[in-house]
Design a protein around this motif. Structure first.
Motif, PDB file in Angstrom:
ATOM      1  N   UNK A 192       0.837  -1.205   0.000  1.00 44.53           N
ATOM      2  CA  UNK A 192       0.000   0.000   0.000  1.00 44.53           C
ATOM      3  C   UNK A 192       0.869   1.251   0.000  1.00 44.53           C
ATOM      4  N   UNK A 193       0.329   2.322  -0.580  1.00 41.67           N
ATOM      5  CA  UNK A 193       1.086   3.572  -0.550  1.00 41.67           C
ATOM      6  C   UNK A 193       0.207   4.713  -0.058  1.00 41.67           C
ATOM      7  N   UNK A 194       0.850   5.714   0.511  1.00 41.03           N
ATOM      8  CA  UNK A 194       0.155   6.947   0.902  1.00 41.03           C
ATOM      9  C   UNK A 194       0.927   8.134   0.328  1.00 41.03           C
ATOM     10  N   UNK A 195       0.207   9.239   0.083  1.00 42.73           N
ATOM     11  CA  UNK A 195       0.827  10.403  -0.561  1.00 42.73           C
ATOM     12  C   UNK A 195       0.815  11.599   0.363  1.00 42.73           C
ATOM     13  N   UNK A 196       1.924  12.340   0.375  1.00 37.74           N
ATOM     14  CA  UNK A 196       1.961  13.643   1.030  1.00 37.74           C
ATOM     15  C   UNK A 196       1.647  14.693  -0.039  1.00 37.74           C
ATOM     16  N   UNK A 197       0.695  15.570   0.281  1.00 39.25           N
ATOM     17  CA  UNK A 197       0.277  16.604  -0.665  1.00 39.25           C
ATOM     18  C   UNK A 197       0.391  17.963   0.012  1.00 39.25           C
ATOM     19  N   UNK A 198       0.971  18.916  -0.695  1.00 38.59           N
ATOM     20  CA  UNK A 198       1.173  20.240  -0.106  1.00 38.59           C
ATOM     21  C   UNK A 198      -0.025  21.137  -0.361  1.00 38.59           C
ATOM     22  N   UNK A 199      -0.399  21.884   0.660  1.00 34.76           N
ATOM     23  CA  UNK A 199      -1.400  22.940   0.490  1.00 34.76           C
ATOM     24  C   UNK A 199      -0.674  24.269   0.398  1.00 34.76           C
ATOM     25  N   UNK A 206      -4.033  31.888  -2.496  1.00 34.74           N
ATOM     26  CA  UNK A 206      -4.798  30.995  -1.604  1.00 34.74           C
ATOM     27  C   UNK A 206      -5.738  30.091  -2.415  1.00 34.74           C
ATOM     28  N   UNK A 207      -6.479  30.698  -3.374  1.00 34.97           N
ATOM     29  CA  UNK A 207      -7.447  29.882  -4.124  1.00 34.97           C
ATOM     30  C   UNK A 207      -6.730  28.901  -5.051  1.00 34.97           C
ATOM     31  N   UNK A 208      -5.602  29.308  -5.607  1.00 30.31           N
ATOM     32  CA  UNK A 208      -4.828  28.361  -6.433  1.00 30.31           C
ATOM     33  C   UNK A 208      -4.287  27.231  -5.559  1.00 30.31           C
ATOM     34  N   UNK A 209      -3.904  27.575  -4.329  1.00 31.37           N
ATOM     35  CA  UNK A 209      -3.406  26.554  -3.409  1.00 31.37           C
ATOM     36  C   UNK A 209      -4.460  25.476  -3.180  1.00 31.37           C
ATOM     37  N   UNK A 210      -5.708  25.912  -2.962  1.00 35.21           N
ATOM     38  CA  UNK A 210      -6.803  24.948  -2.749  1.00 35.21           C
ATOM     39  C   UNK A 210      -7.015  24.109  -4.014  1.00 35.21           C
ATOM     40  N   UNK A 211      -7.098  24.809  -5.142  1.00 35.61           N
ATOM     41  CA  UNK A 211      -7.377  24.125  -6.418  1.00 35.61           C
ATOM     42  C   UNK A 211      -6.336  23.031  -6.686  1.00 35.61           C
ATOM     43  N   UNK A 212      -5.053  23.377  -6.516  1.00 31.22           N
ATOM     44  CA  UNK A 212      -4.014  22.397  -6.871  1.00 31.22           C
ATOM     45  C   UNK A 212      -3.862  21.305  -5.823  1.00 31.22           C
ATOM     46  N   UNK A 213      -4.212  21.590  -4.579  1.00 33.03           N
ATOM     47  CA  UNK A 213      -4.216  20.506  -3.580  1.00 33.03           C
ATOM     48  C   UNK A 213      -5.320  19.502  -3.944  1.00 33.03           C
ATOM     49  N   UNK A 214      -6.469  20.023  -4.394  1.00 33.99           N
ATOM     50  CA  UNK A 214      -7.562  19.117  -4.767  1.00 33.99           C
ATOM     51  C   UNK A 214      -7.208  18.290  -6.011  1.00 33.99           C
ATOM     52  N   UNK A 215      -6.552  18.954  -6.998  1.00 32.31           N
ATOM     53  CA  UNK A 215      -6.157  18.200  -8.204  1.00 32.31           C
ATOM     54  C   UNK A 215      -5.108  17.144  -7.832  1.00 32.31           C
ATOM     55  N   UNK A 227      -4.177   6.387   0.786  1.00 34.44           N
ATOM     56  CA  UNK A 227      -4.330   7.399   1.830  1.00 34.44           C
ATOM     57  C   UNK A 227      -3.550   8.649   1.411  1.00 34.44           C
ATOM     58  N   UNK A 228      -4.102   9.825   1.719  1.00 32.15           N
ATOM     59  CA  UNK A 228      -3.385  11.078   1.419  1.00 32.15           C
ATOM     60  C   UNK A 228      -3.298  11.923   2.686  1.00 32.15           C
ATOM     61  N   UNK A 229      -2.177  12.575   2.855  1.00 30.89           N
ATOM     62  CA  UNK A 229      -1.998  13.511   3.971  1.00 30.89           C
ATOM     63  C   UNK A 229      -1.767  14.888   3.370  1.00 30.89           C
ATOM     64  N   UNK A 230      -2.612  15.847   3.753  1.00 34.66           N
ATOM     65  CA  UNK A 230      -2.480  17.203   3.221  1.00 34.66           C
ATOM     66  C   UNK A 230      -1.691  18.040   4.226  1.00 34.66           C
ATOM     67  N   UNK A 231      -0.605  18.617   3.743  1.00 37.32           N
ATOM     68  CA  UNK A 231       0.318  19.341   4.625  1.00 37.32           C
ATOM     69  C   UNK A 231       0.311  20.829   4.274  1.00 37.32           C
ATOM     70  N   UNK A 232      -0.160  21.686   5.184  1.00 37.83           N
ATOM     71  CA  UNK A 232      -0.070  23.117   4.899  1.00 37.83           C
ATOM     72  C   UNK A 232       1.403  23.548   4.922  1.00 37.83           C
ATOM     73  N   UNK A 233       1.803  24.296   3.901  1.00 39.10           N
ATOM     74  CA  UNK A 233       3.228  24.637   3.758  1.00 39.10           C
ATOM     75  C   UNK A 233       3.589  25.765   4.722  1.00 39.10           C
ATOM     76  N   UNK A 234       4.738  25.639   5.352  1.00 39.53           N
ATOM     77  CA  UNK A 234       5.195  26.632   6.331  1.00 39.53           C
ATOM     78  C   UNK A 234       6.574  27.148   5.924  1.00 39.53           C
ATOM     79  N   UNK A 235       6.962  28.248   6.507  1.00 46.33           N
ATOM     80  CA  UNK A 235       8.341  28.706   6.322  1.00 46.33           C
ATOM     81  C   UNK A 235       9.168  28.140   7.474  1.00 46.33           C
ATOM     82  N   UNK A 236      10.417  28.579   7.587  1.00 42.22           N
ATOM     83  CA  UNK A 236      11.224  28.123   8.713  1.00 42.22           C
ATOM     84  C   UNK A 236      12.479  27.374   8.308  1.00 42.22           C
ATOM     85  N   UNK A 237      12.657  27.128   7.008  1.00 36.43           N
ATOM     86  CA  UNK A 237      13.867  26.391   6.602  1.00 36.43           C
ATOM     87  C   UNK A 237      14.910  27.306   5.962  1.00 36.43           C
ATOM     88  N   UNK A 238      14.705  28.596   6.033  1.00 40.84           N
ATOM     89  CA  UNK A 238      15.666  29.529   5.446  1.00 40.84           C
ATOM     90  C   UNK A 238      15.169  30.035   4.109  1.00 40.84           C
TER      91      UNK A 238
END
Ligand code: SF4
Ligand SMILES: [Zn+2]
Length: 314
Positions: A192-199, A206-215, A227-238
């Motif tokens: 089985x596989x699961x996918x990480x998807x970025x929001x 913002x609206x493009x972010x929603x649209x492309x997460x759904x696609x 299974x899919x996990x939706x991950x809201x993108x954050x800063x913090x890595x430089x």
């Protein structure tokens, strides 16, 4: 979408903008915990997560901050099984386990194949084991590990986004076809596989972010993930902070995450989870953040859309 600037997005630029790594102990995982997850069979059960201290991932994805808790050098043979044994002695007995190594379980320089047998024997009492890997590192090594393993194996892979211009900008060195080929390979072999998807990755509104997460959810489920996990993108890595300062990136709103999770659940194709780690970063409303977080956790566990939160910030 904001105009994508002519940054030279490459390994050197991403690494040059990083801060320091955290200090980690190669003898121990850097974190371990138990959380609840809805299983494939629909039960809500405890799942232990061991965050292994491991060699830094050889990829340099634009949005990734997992390098912070890694070592520069490989952990010697025997080191990863020793970390797992140490964590299992500190965790309660549960049925499910995630072994996350901040990179790729099937990278020989991260987890040497010589360690597979000992790892398999340490985790033999679990019902399921989830590991993570870049899609391009899915190969017969996965099958050799699976063949030693008593629990059911699930492999989590980053699809991130299927946006045709943004995925290459993420420096993931992969396209959606690579992701699909890896899911096909695993499915063909009963894994089985699961996918990480970025929001809302950088350069999207913002609206493009929603649209492309759904696609991306559509694509992942059509490809055959369970299974899919939706991950809201954050800063913090430089580098993400630099993009944020220059208005090429804004973190998504928790309400967008709610929308995308509702969309994924109503598809009814597989489990859809919101990543709620540090979720307070994605709201500026102190009145409803608690209720919205509880709503997301409840939807994660029930896989049902529950009534929306009403707040003056809507
Ligand atoms: S493959 Fe995964 S761990 Fe490696 S840099 Fe990309 S997101 Fe981070
Ligand atoms: Zn509010």
């Amino acid at each position: 979408m904001n105009d994508v600037p002519d940054f030279k997005i490459n390994d050197q630029w991403i690494v040059a903008n990083r801060g320091k790594k955290n200090s980690v102990d190669p003898q121990k995982p850097y974190e371990w915990l138990v959380e609840k997850e809805r299983t494939i069979s629909g039960k809500i059960e405890d799942i232990a997560i061991i965050f292994l201290t491991n060699r830094e991932c050889p990829f340099r994805c634009l949005m990734c901050d997992l390098w912070k808790n890694t070592t520069d050098e490989s952990i010697p043979v025997g080191g990863i099984p020793a970390q797992i044994e140490w964590a299992l002695n500190h965790l309660p007995v549960v049925k499910h386990l995630k072994l996350y190594n901040n990179g790729n379980f099937f990278d020989q320089r991260a987890i040497p194949e010589e360690d597979y047998g000992r790892i398999a024997s340490l985790v033999s009492n679990f019902e399921t084991v989830v590991v993570e890997s870049h899609p391009r590192l899915i190969n017969k090594r996965c099958l050799r590990f699976r063949d030693m393993l008593k629990p059911e194996l699930q492999i989590a892979m980053g699809l991130e986004t299927v946006h045709p211009e943004i995925l290459p900008k993420l420096n993931k060195r992969m396209n959606p076809g690579d992701f699909k080929n890896s899911v096909d390979f695993l499915s063909k072999h009963g894994i089985l596989s699961r996918a990480f998807i970025l929001l809302r990755p950088p350069f999207l509104s913002e609206s493009e972010g929603i649209y492309w997460a759904e696609r991306s959810l559509d694509f992942a489920f059509n490809a055959g993930v369970e299974c899919c996990i939706v991950i809201p993108v954050r800063s913090g890595n430089g580098v993400m902070d630099l993009l944020r300062d220059r208005n090429y990136f804004s973190p998504p709103d928790i309400r967008s995450l709610e929308k995308v999770i509702e969309y994924g659940i109503q598809l009814g194709t597989g489990r859809v989870f919101a990543d709620v780690w540090d979720i307070g970063l994605f709201s500026s409303c102190s009145k409803c953040i608690g209720q919205r977080t509880s709503r997301l956790i409840e939807m994660n566990l029930r896989q049902k859309i529950i009534p929306p939160v009403k707040c003056s910030c809507d």
